[in-house]
Write a protein that holds these residues in place. Sequence first.
Motif, PDB file in Angstrom:
ATOM      1  N   MET A   1       0.837  -1.188   0.000  1.00 47.76           N
ATOM      2  CA  MET A   1       0.000   0.000   0.000  1.00 47.76           C
ATOM      3  C   MET A   1       0.878   1.247   0.000  1.00 47.76           C
ATOM      4  O   MET A   1       1.997   1.233   0.511  1.00 47.76           O
ATOM      5  CB  MET A   1      -0.892   0.026   1.239  1.00 47.76           C
ATOM      6  CG  MET A   1      -1.857  -1.151   1.343  1.00 47.76           C
ATOM      7  SD  MET A   1      -3.233  -1.048   0.190  1.00 47.76           S
ATOM      8  CE  MET A   1      -4.355   0.004   1.126  1.00 47.76           C
ATOM      9  N   PHE A   2       0.374   2.337  -0.565  1.00 47.11           N
ATOM     10  CA  PHE A   2       1.086   3.602  -0.488  1.00 47.11           C
ATOM     11  C   PHE A   2       1.195   4.034   0.980  1.00 47.11           C
ATOM     12  O   PHE A   2       0.304   3.761   1.780  1.00 47.11           O
ATOM     13  CB  PHE A   2       0.322   4.680  -1.244  1.00 47.11           C
ATOM     14  CG  PHE A   2       0.500   4.636  -2.740  1.00 47.11           C
ATOM     15  CD1 PHE A   2       0.912   3.486  -3.374  1.00 47.11           C
ATOM     16  CD2 PHE A   2       0.246   5.750  -3.508  1.00 47.11           C
ATOM     17  CE1 PHE A   2       1.067   3.439  -4.751  1.00 47.11           C
ATOM     18  CE2 PHE A   2       0.400   5.722  -4.881  1.00 47.11           C
ATOM     19  CZ  PHE A   2       0.811   4.563  -5.505  1.00 47.11           C
ATOM     20  N   PRO A   3       2.254   4.732   1.338  1.00 47.92           N
ATOM     21  CA  PRO A   3       2.341   5.248   2.707  1.00 47.92           C
ATOM     22  C   PRO A   3       1.360   6.396   2.909  1.00 47.92           C
ATOM     23  O   PRO A   3       1.019   7.117   1.971  1.00 47.92           O
ATOM     24  CB  PRO A   3       3.786   5.736   2.802  1.00 47.92           C
ATOM     25  CG  PRO A   3       4.154   6.085   1.391  1.00 47.92           C
ATOM     26  CD  PRO A   3       3.440   5.076   0.538  1.00 47.92           C
ATOM     27  N   LYS A   4       0.921   6.571   4.146  1.00 44.99           N
ATOM     28  CA  LYS A   4       0.005   7.655   4.475  1.00 44.99           C
ATOM     29  C   LYS A   4       0.785   8.927   4.806  1.00 44.99           C
ATOM     30  O   LYS A   4       1.910   8.864   5.297  1.00 44.99           O
ATOM     31  CB  LYS A   4      -0.838   7.274   5.703  1.00 44.99           C
ATOM     32  CG  LYS A   4      -1.701   6.040   5.534  1.00 44.99           C
ATOM     33  CD  LYS A   4      -2.410   5.712   6.848  1.00 44.99           C
ATOM     34  CE  LYS A   4      -3.256   4.467   6.739  1.00 44.99           C
ATOM     35  NZ  LYS A   4      -3.920   4.126   8.027  1.00 44.99           N
ATOM     36  N   HIS A   5       0.154  10.057   4.552  1.00 44.51           N
ATOM     37  CA  HIS A   5       0.753  11.304   4.996  1.00 44.51           C
ATOM     38  C   HIS A   5       0.720  11.317   6.525  1.00 44.51           C
ATOM     39  O   HIS A   5      -0.299  10.970   7.134  1.00 44.51           O
ATOM     40  CB  HIS A   5      -0.022  12.493   4.440  1.00 44.51           C
ATOM     41  CG  HIS A   5       0.599  13.814   4.742  1.00 44.51           C
ATOM     42  ND1 HIS A   5       0.367  14.490   5.918  1.00 44.51           N
ATOM     43  CD2 HIS A   5       1.457  14.587   4.030  1.00 44.51           C
ATOM     44  CE1 HIS A   5       1.048  15.622   5.909  1.00 44.51           C
ATOM     45  NE2 HIS A   5       1.721  15.711   4.777  1.00 44.51           N
ATOM     46  N   PRO A   6       1.819  11.696   7.187  1.00 46.78           N
ATOM     47  CA  PRO A   6       1.873  11.590   8.651  1.00 46.78           C
ATOM     48  C   PRO A   6       0.874  12.479   9.388  1.00 46.78           C
ATOM     49  O   PRO A   6       0.535  12.189  10.547  1.00 46.78           O
ATOM     50  CB  PRO A   6       3.317  12.014   8.969  1.00 46.78           C
ATOM     51  CG  PRO A   6       3.794  12.748   7.777  1.00 46.78           C
ATOM     52  CD  PRO A   6       3.083  12.136   6.613  1.00 46.78           C
ATOM     53  N   LYS A   7       0.373  13.539   8.763  1.00 46.50           N
ATOM     54  CA  LYS A   7      -0.581  14.417   9.437  1.00 46.50           C
ATOM     55  C   LYS A   7      -2.014  14.201   8.942  1.00 46.50           C
ATOM     56  O   LYS A   7      -2.937  14.092   9.747  1.00 46.50           O
ATOM     57  CB  LYS A   7      -0.173  15.878   9.236  1.00 46.50           C
ATOM     58  CG  LYS A   7       1.142  16.247   9.900  1.00 46.50           C
ATOM     59  CD  LYS A   7       1.502  17.702   9.653  1.00 46.50           C
ATOM     60  CE  LYS A   7       2.844  18.056  10.284  1.00 46.50           C
ATOM     61  NZ  LYS A   7       3.229  19.475   9.976  1.00 46.50           N
ATOM     62  N   THR A   8      -2.217  14.138   7.656  1.00 46.07           N
ATOM     63  CA  THR A   8      -3.581  13.991   7.128  1.00 46.07           C
ATOM     64  C   THR A   8      -4.082  12.556   7.248  1.00 46.07           C
ATOM     65  O   THR A   8      -5.283  12.316   7.266  1.00 46.07           O
ATOM     66  CB  THR A   8      -3.653  14.410   5.650  1.00 46.07           C
ATOM     67  OG1 THR A   8      -2.918  13.468   4.842  1.00 46.07           O
ATOM     68  CG2 THR A   8      -3.093  15.811   5.444  1.00 46.07           C
ATOM     69  N   GLY A   9      -3.154  11.597   7.302  1.00 49.38           N
ATOM     70  CA  GLY A   9      -3.537  10.190   7.353  1.00 49.38           C
ATOM     71  C   GLY A   9      -4.048   9.669   6.023  1.00 49.38           C
ATOM     72  O   GLY A   9      -4.556   8.551   5.940  1.00 49.38           O
ATOM     73  N   LYS A  10      -3.894  10.470   4.961  1.00 48.45           N
ATOM     74  CA  LYS A  10      -4.421  10.095   3.649  1.00 48.45           C
ATOM     75  C   LYS A  10      -3.338   9.473   2.770  1.00 48.45           C
ATOM     76  O   LYS A  10      -2.159   9.783   2.891  1.00 48.45           O
ATOM     77  CB  LYS A  10      -4.996  11.332   2.937  1.00 48.45           C
ATOM     78  CG  LYS A  10      -6.262  11.876   3.572  1.00 48.45           C
ATOM     79  CD  LYS A  10      -6.680  13.216   3.009  1.00 48.45           C
ATOM     80  CE  LYS A  10      -6.544  13.356   1.527  1.00 48.45           C
ATOM     81  NZ  LYS A  10      -7.037  14.662   1.033  1.00 48.45           N
ATOM     82  N   ARG A  11      -3.772   8.605   1.891  1.00 52.34           N
ATOM     83  CA  ARG A  11      -2.915   8.115   0.811  1.00 52.34           C
ATOM     84  C   ARG A  11      -3.798   8.033  -0.437  1.00 52.34           C
ATOM     85  O   ARG A  11      -4.978   7.640  -0.346  1.00 52.34           O
ATOM     86  CB  ARG A  11      -2.312   6.756   1.135  1.00 52.34           C
ATOM     87  CG  ARG A  11      -3.324   5.673   1.408  1.00 52.34           C
ATOM     88  CD  ARG A  11      -2.630   4.362   1.734  1.00 52.34           C
ATOM     89  NE  ARG A  11      -3.557   3.424   2.355  1.00 52.34           N
ATOM     90  CZ  ARG A  11      -3.223   2.612   3.356  1.00 52.34           C
ATOM     91  NH1 ARG A  11      -2.001   2.613   3.826  1.00 52.34           N
ATOM     92  NH2 ARG A  11      -4.110   1.797   3.883  1.00 52.34           N
ATOM     93  N   THR A  12      -3.276   8.401  -1.538  1.00 48.68           N
ATOM     94  CA  THR A  12      -4.089   8.385  -2.748  1.00 48.68           C
ATOM     95  C   THR A  12      -3.303   7.791  -3.902  1.00 48.68           C
ATOM     96  O   THR A  12      -2.075   7.842  -3.949  1.00 48.68           O
ATOM     97  CB  THR A  12      -4.523   9.811  -3.165  1.00 48.68           C
ATOM     98  OG1 THR A  12      -3.356  10.623  -3.317  1.00 48.68           O
ATOM     99  CG2 THR A  12      -5.445  10.432  -2.152  1.00 48.68           C
ATOM    100  N   THR A  13      -4.038   7.217  -4.830  1.00 56.61           N
ATOM    101  CA  THR A  13      -3.482   6.835  -6.120  1.00 56.61           C
ATOM    102  C   THR A  13      -4.477   7.330  -7.160  1.00 56.61           C
ATOM    103  O   THR A  13      -5.655   7.538  -6.857  1.00 56.61           O
ATOM    104  CB  THR A  13      -3.268   5.323  -6.253  1.00 56.61           C
ATOM    105  OG1 THR A  13      -2.619   5.045  -7.515  1.00 56.61           O
ATOM    106  CG2 THR A  13      -4.569   4.558  -6.185  1.00 56.61           C
ATOM    107  N   THR A  14      -3.995   7.558  -8.341  1.00 55.78           N
ATOM    108  CA  THR A  14      -4.873   8.017  -9.403  1.00 55.78           C
ATOM    109  C   THR A  14      -5.044   6.926 -10.444  1.00 55.78           C
ATOM    110  O   THR A  14      -4.160   6.079 -10.621  1.00 55.78           O
ATOM    111  CB  THR A  14      -4.316   9.283 -10.085  1.00 55.78           C
ATOM    112  OG1 THR A  14      -2.974   9.026 -10.522  1.00 55.78           O
ATOM    113  CG2 THR A  14      -4.317  10.455  -9.129  1.00 55.78           C
TER     114      THR A  14
END
Length: 394
Positions: free
Chosen positions: A255-268
């Motif tokens: 899985m993509f890593p999450k942003h440490p503050k937003t907790g989000k990860r995205t793929t397009t």
Amino acid sequence: MNKIIDAWIEIQKGKGVTVEVERQYGSWDEYWGKLQTQLAAGTPPDIGIADYGRVVSYARDGVILNIEEQVNLSGFSMDKMMPAALAQYRWKEGDFDSGNPEGDLYGLPADAQPQVMVYNKKMFDEAGVAYPTDDWTWDDMLEAAKKLTKADQSQYGFFLSPGLMWRGIWVNSAGGSFHTPDYKKSTINSAETKEAFQWLWDAIWVHKVSPLPPAPNSQAPNPFLSRQVAMTIDGVWWLTDFANGLEPGEWDTCMFPKHPKTGKRTTTVEADGFWIFKNAKEKDLAFDLLTFFCSEDGQKRFDAEGYLIPGNHADVANAWYAKTPPDNKKILENINQDSVKVDITYYQAATVMSVVDPIWMAAFYDGGDLGVALEASEAAMNAELDKAWASFTG
């Protein structure tokens, strides 16, 4: 492609319809160059391979056919198509971008190509580093990359091409964007977007855990395939090359890593497909062929030929992603949970990118001041968006 077209011709023959199909092929650049010449002369083909990034421009300029009514009347099912892929072919007149659910269809997607993250298990094992987990953050990825880097051996922790930043996978995760919601102003120098760019720049020039990006138009080998890096994010189409060029148990997906503050990860999800040109001579036959290409049967045939990466029909996609290697099936999970429509689909996006991209990319090539580069990029993007809007409304 020829076998799929031949199969469709046989189906037509079974209906008592004799069809001859003139086939025109070429490289990506050759195809679009020849198509532009044909469009200028008013002699385009009836049906062609579609580019998600050109849908709005071609629909707005009256080049491709609105097939919404034909799809509805035909009963062609789109229930299994990936929403993020289908959205790239919907356009509502007056909108600057595709994706409006109230828009009409100007083609259909034939594939769904995300960016994926892969890692070399052997390199992780040799460095005594634990494999990526679903809870990994950017910070975790950076710390692992430091341990995996052996600069004296030209081995690095990871590689994310700066050119992929336009896909938004890093920027979206940080809560950033490239432009305001109305596409009138650039936000490439906003705090959130700048953070995403700075993280990658720092990885290359400060932490030195990522190799320099290859020079423009160079033929440098994929650094993951050449075992120069332990992790990379790249297009899903590379999986076949990785499977053929690396040992079966040597690598895997995660899985993509999450942003440490937003907790989000995205793929397009980028979806090439097929569309019908407005000047087509045989619109009904072209529509029949288009829906055959994009049907579940057509997708299975394309899969068998290794021609594209199916993603519009769940059963076909599941079968494609079930192939090994890799063993860890995190790709579909990443797509289903975290995929968003790729951003570079608005009117004249390619032109905007061609002007802005070289400005900030230069800082990645030579280590120049990224802040200055992003300020200049934002100014250039604002100017290009003004030009695009003037053309769009003119």
